[in-house]
Design an enzyme around this catalytic site. Sequence first.
Site, PDB file in Angstrom:
ATOM      1  CE1 TYR A 248      -2.016   3.326   2.745  1.00 41.26           C
ATOM      2  CE2 TYR A 248      -3.352   2.887   0.806  1.00 41.26           C
ATOM      3  CZ  TYR A 248      -3.026   3.695   1.876  1.00 41.26           C
ATOM      4  OH  TYR A 248      -3.688   4.887   2.070  1.00 41.26           O
TER       5      TYR A 248
ATOM      6  CG  ASP B 163      -2.122  12.390   5.094  1.00 45.39           C
ATOM      7  OD1 ASP B 163      -2.896  11.444   5.354  1.00 45.39           O
ATOM      8  OD2 ASP B 163      -2.063  12.953   3.983  1.00 45.39           O
TER       9      ASP B 163
ATOM     10  CG  ASP C  71      -4.219   8.138   0.094  1.00 37.62           C
ATOM     11  OD1 ASP C  71      -3.782   8.448   1.223  1.00 37.62           O
ATOM     12  OD2 ASP C  71      -5.307   8.550  -0.376  1.00 37.62           O
TER      13      ASP C  71
ATOM     14  CG  ASP D 197      -4.927  12.060  -0.678  1.00 39.75           C
ATOM     15  OD1 ASP D 197      -3.870  12.181  -1.312  1.00 39.75           O
ATOM     16  OD2 ASP D 197      -4.979  11.689   0.515  1.00 39.75           O
TER      17      ASP D 197
ATOM     18  CG  HIS E  83      -7.714   4.823  -0.454  1.00 41.26           C
ATOM     19  ND1 HIS E  83      -7.800   6.070   0.132  1.00 41.26           N
ATOM     20  CD2 HIS E  83      -6.509   4.311  -0.103  1.00 41.26           C
ATOM     21  CE1 HIS E  83      -6.693   6.288   0.813  1.00 41.26           C
ATOM     22  NE2 HIS E  83      -5.895   5.269   0.689  1.00 41.26           N
TER      23      HIS E  83
ATOM     24  CD  GLU F 145      -9.385  11.050   1.950  1.00 43.81           C
ATOM     25  OE1 GLU F 145      -8.604  10.081   1.893  1.00 43.81           O
ATOM     26  OE2 GLU F 145      -9.157  12.048   2.659  1.00 43.81           O
TER      27      GLU F 145
ATOM     28  CB  CYS G  24      -4.103  12.319   8.851  1.00 38.98           C
ATOM     29  SG  CYS G  24      -3.981  10.754   9.700  1.00 38.98           S
TER      30      CYS G  24
ATOM     31  NE  ARG H  64     -10.224   7.920   4.361  1.00 45.17           N
ATOM     32  CZ  ARG H  64      -9.024   8.308   4.724  1.00 45.17           C
ATOM     33  NH1 ARG H  64      -7.955   7.634   4.315  1.00 45.17           N
ATOM     34  NH2 ARG H  64      -8.860   9.375   5.483  1.00 45.17           N
TER      35      ARG H  64
ATOM     36  CD  GLU I 258      -9.430   6.395   8.258  1.00 49.31           C
ATOM     37  OE1 GLU I 258      -9.535   5.175   8.298  1.00 49.31           O
ATOM     38  OE2 GLU I 258      -8.347   6.984   8.304  1.00 49.31           O
TER      39      GLU I 258
ATOM     40  CG  ASN J 152      -6.387   2.954   7.922  1.00 52.32           C
ATOM     41  OD1 ASN J 152      -5.274   2.437   7.789  1.00 52.32           O
ATOM     42  ND2 ASN J 152      -6.544   4.218   8.204  1.00 52.32           N
TER      43      ASN J 152
HETATM   44  C1  LIG Z   1      -4.556   5.860   5.423  1.00 48.84           C
HETATM   45  C2  LIG Z   1      -4.115   7.216   5.001  1.00 48.84           C
HETATM   46  O1  LIG Z   1      -4.931   7.649   3.951  1.00 48.84           O
HETATM   47  C3  LIG Z   1      -2.719   7.278   4.576  1.00 48.84           C
HETATM   48  O2  LIG Z   1      -2.417   8.297   3.936  1.00 48.84           O
HETATM   49  O3  LIG Z   1      -1.933   6.403   4.939  1.00 48.84           O
HETATM   50  C4  LIG Z   1      -4.070   8.289   6.098  1.00 48.84           C
HETATM   51  C5  LIG Z   1      -3.719   7.732   7.392  1.00 48.84           C
HETATM   52  C6  LIG Z   1      -4.881   7.611   8.333  1.00 48.84           C
HETATM   53  O4  LIG Z   1      -5.751   6.768   8.158  1.00 48.84           O
HETATM   54  O5  LIG Z   1      -4.894   8.386   9.277  1.00 48.84           O
HETATM   55  C7  LIG Z   1      -5.268   9.132   5.962  1.00 48.84           C
HETATM   56  O6  LIG Z   1      -6.313   8.835   6.498  1.00 48.84           O
HETATM   57  O7  LIG Z   1      -5.139  10.140   5.243  1.00 48.84           O
END
Ligand SMILES: C[C@](O)(C(=O)O)[C@H](CC(=O)O)C(=O)O
Length: 303
Positions: free
Chosen positions: A48, A63, A90, A92, A117, A119, A127, A162, A192, A215
Site C-alpha cells: 500500500y 498528511d 491513496d 485522497d 481509494h 475519500e 489524515c 472511503r 475510516e 485501516n
Molecule cells: C490511510 C491514510 O490515507 C494514509 O495516507 O496512509 C491516512 C492515514 C490515516 O488513516 O490516518 C489518511 O487517512 O489520510
Amino acid sequence: MADLLPRSGTRRRSLRDLLRNGRPVLAPGCHDALSARLVAQVGFDVVYMGGFATTASLLGRPDVGLLGGSEMIDNARRIVQTVELPVIADADTGYGNPLNVIRTVCEYERAGVAAIHLEDQVSPKRCGHMTGKRVIPTAEMLAKVRAAVAARDDPEFVLIARTDALAVEGVEAAIDRACRYADAGADVLWVEAPTTEAELERIAVRLEGHTVLLNWLEQGRTPPIGIERIRELGFALVLFPIGSVLAMVAGLREYLQCLRAHGTPVGCLERLPSFEQFNAVVGLGEVEALGQRFRSGEPVAED
Ligand SMILES: C[C@](O)(C(=O)O)[C@H](CC(=O)O)C(=O)O
C-alpha cells in the site's frame, strides 16, 4: 527475463483473486521503492502507498493535503516499477471534482497500480485519524465514484470508496454512505477511523456481503484488534499504512544518536544489515546479471 522494471501485467487480476480468496489480505504500507521492496521480500502479497507516509517521506510534513495528484502518482509509478506485487494507492479526494477524478483514475491506471481509494473529505483533506475533518455531501461523492467507475479502462482495476463521515455524522450515517458508494460501483468499502470495537462490529455487520477494508493505522484511534478478530469480523483487506515511516524514524534516530555519541557508527553496525545484505535488498546481483547479458551479446529471451 528478470525485469529491471516489472510490468504491471497480471498484478491487478492477482489483487482481485486475493480478495476473492476470503483471507484478510494484508497490505503493509510503504513510502518509496526501497520500502516497497522490503514489503515484497518479507513475503506479503500486496503493498500500500498512502498519503501520510508519502507526504512524510517526500516533504517531511504531516498528511494534511499538501501533495498533489501528480506527486502521488509519480511516487506510485516508481513503486510499481520496483515490485511485482499489486500496489494499492491513496488517491485522497481525487484532487478536485469528478473531472479531476477521471484524470486521477486514468493516470493511476497508467502508472500500473492495481487499486486506488477515494475519500469523501473536503479538500484539503486531513489524515483520517486527525480531528477537524469535514466531509462533502453524499451526492457530491457519488458523482466522484461514478466518474471513477466510468474512467477506468481495465475492469480489473479496483476502486475503494472511503468515507470519513463517522467522525462528523456518526457511524450509522457513515455506513449508509458506504452502502450508497457501493451502489454507485465501488468495489471495496472503507469506513475510516472507527474508535471503538463496537463501531468496528457495527461496520462489519451492516456491510456484510460487501468487500470491506480495515485501516489498521499504527498508533491510531482504532482499537488494535488481532488478526483472528479481523478474520471473525470478515474484513477482506487490511492496511497498515504508516508502519514503514514509523520504523524508519525509530531505526534512523537510533543510528544517528549512536553516531552523535561516538563520532563513528562503530557502536551500532551490528544492528545494521551488512553492505552485501543491503545490496541484496536492492537486487544488485540481478541488475548486474542483466547488464552482463547485454554486454556479452547473448540473445535476450523474451518472457
Ligand atoms: C490511510 C491514510 O490515507 C494514509 O495516507 O496512509 C491516512 C492515514 C490515516 O488513516 O490516518 C489518511 O487517512 O489520510
